[in-house]
Design an enzyme around this catalytic site. Sequence first.
Site, PDB file in Angstrom:
ATOM      1  N   THR A 105       3.813   2.184  -8.103  1.00 56.04           N
ATOM      2  CA  THR A 105       4.045   1.293  -9.249  1.00 56.04           C
ATOM      3  C   THR A 105       2.726   0.698  -9.735  1.00 56.04           C
ATOM      4  O   THR A 105       2.464   0.640 -10.947  1.00 56.04           O
ATOM      5  CB  THR A 105       5.041   0.176  -8.883  1.00 56.04           C
ATOM      6  OG1 THR A 105       6.049   0.706  -8.026  1.00 56.04           O
ATOM      7  CG2 THR A 105       5.682  -0.411 -10.125  1.00 56.04           C
ATOM      8  N   GLY A 134       2.216  -3.810  -6.366  1.00 61.77           N
ATOM      9  CA  GLY A 134       3.607  -3.499  -6.064  1.00 61.77           C
ATOM     10  C   GLY A 134       4.079  -4.258  -4.833  1.00 61.77           C
ATOM     11  O   GLY A 134       3.357  -5.091  -4.269  1.00 61.77           O
ATOM     12  N   GLU A 139      -4.979  -5.796   0.187  1.00 61.34           N
ATOM     13  CA  GLU A 139      -4.068  -6.323  -0.852  1.00 61.34           C
ATOM     14  C   GLU A 139      -3.946  -7.835  -0.729  1.00 61.34           C
ATOM     15  O   GLU A 139      -3.951  -8.556  -1.733  1.00 61.34           O
ATOM     16  CB  GLU A 139      -2.690  -5.678  -0.720  1.00 61.34           C
ATOM     17  CG  GLU A 139      -2.672  -4.216  -1.146  1.00 61.34           C
ATOM     18  CD  GLU A 139      -1.347  -3.536  -0.899  1.00 61.34           C
ATOM     19  OE1 GLU A 139      -1.025  -2.595  -1.629  1.00 61.34           O
ATOM     20  OE2 GLU A 139      -0.617  -3.934   0.027  1.00 61.34           O
ATOM     21  N   LYS A 198      13.550  -2.961  -5.234  1.00 62.11           N
ATOM     22  CA  LYS A 198      12.732  -3.811  -4.359  1.00 62.11           C
ATOM     23  C   LYS A 198      13.266  -5.241  -4.234  1.00 62.11           C
ATOM     24  O   LYS A 198      12.768  -6.018  -3.423  1.00 62.11           O
ATOM     25  CB  LYS A 198      11.289  -3.856  -4.864  1.00 62.11           C
ATOM     26  CG  LYS A 198      10.640  -2.478  -5.055  1.00 62.11           C
ATOM     27  CD  LYS A 198      10.572  -1.723  -3.759  1.00 62.11           C
ATOM     28  CE  LYS A 198       9.951  -0.353  -3.867  1.00 62.11           C
ATOM     29  NZ  LYS A 198       8.596  -0.298  -4.305  1.00 62.11           N
TER      30      LYS A 198
HETATM   31  C1  5RP Z   1       0.943  -0.622  -0.332  1.00 61.16           C
HETATM   32  C2  5RP Z   1       1.980  -1.535  -0.865  1.00 61.16           C
HETATM   33  C3  5RP Z   1       2.706  -1.080  -2.068  1.00 61.16           C
HETATM   34  O1  5RP Z   1       2.522  -2.011  -3.075  1.00 61.16           O
HETATM   35  C4  5RP Z   1       4.158  -0.956  -1.737  1.00 61.16           C
HETATM   36  O2  5RP Z   1       4.282  -0.038  -0.672  1.00 61.16           O
HETATM   37  C5  5RP Z   1       4.980  -0.502  -2.940  1.00 61.16           C
HETATM   38  O3  5RP Z   1       4.650   0.814  -3.262  1.00 61.16           O
HETATM   39  P1  5RP Z   1       5.406   1.602  -4.397  1.00 61.16           P
HETATM   40  O4  5RP Z   1       5.099   0.944  -5.686  1.00 61.16           O
HETATM   41  O5  5RP Z   1       4.859   3.006  -4.294  1.00 61.16           O
HETATM   42  O6  5RP Z   1       6.887   1.570  -4.093  1.00 61.16           O
HETATM   43  O7  5RP Z   1       2.228  -2.606  -0.372  1.00 61.16           O
HETATM   44  O8  5RP Z   1       0.383  -1.134   0.837  1.00 61.16           O
END
Ligand code: 5RP
Length: 229
Positions: A30, A84, A105, A123
């Site tokens: 995302t 994300g 992050e 989510k």
């Molecule tokens: C990576 C993360 C991502 O933001 C989380 O896994 C969401 O990923 P996606 O947008 O592919 O579902 O925390 O460490």
Amino acid sequence: MSDPGKAAAGRAAARLVEDGMTVGLGTGSTASCFVEALAARVREEGLTIRGVPTSQAAERLARQSGIPLFPLTETTRPDLTIDGADEADSFLNLIKGGGGALVREKLVAASSGAMIVVADESKLVATLGAFPLPVAIIPTGWETTRARIEKVFPQVPVTLRLAPGGSPTITDDGLHLLDLHFGPTITDPERLQAQLRAVVGVAEVGLFVGIASRMIVGRPDGTTFERTR
Ligand code: 5RP
């Protein structure tokens, strides 16, 4: 082709970036939609921005997309970070780290003026924890760290995250990852974060508590809605 909900959230977030901003660039599918939409604005509108990546993967994508990159320093603290999440509750407490980038992050988000989450509807959860909670640990003596965690949470299965070849995952910061299978029971993420951080060998926990202030959620039909805290 990317998921329409994720792409819509990424595009909506890219519209929030203003000329001259320093922007934290998140990791995952995302956040990648956001980076690509932001890069399109840089190309098409001549937007001048500085990007601060949250992982080597985000750095690669931003470099390929032509976004100027800077490391996180006191003078490159992002005005805004867009990233994300694996899960978000109604207070915008998050589980992150499914992609293994939770340490950077969190460093980037915690240093930013604001963090906005981009995600699809899957989510959103009532209670965090169905997604296994990532915990970054120091590789030295990692089995003893796992044992200490298991002693504090005897009912919770703890797994070491493995790379495709079967060896332990090594994160961008040289750490291993444990995944803690709480199930949807994390009603006090702040307390849990403190309990886990107190364990010797734990470097960081994939709980983001009180960091995100806004969430853009993309629906499959390409529309979005927002949650704020
Ligand atoms: C990576 C993360 C991502 O933001 C989380 O896994 C969401 O990923 P996606 O947008 O592919 O579902 O925390 O460490």
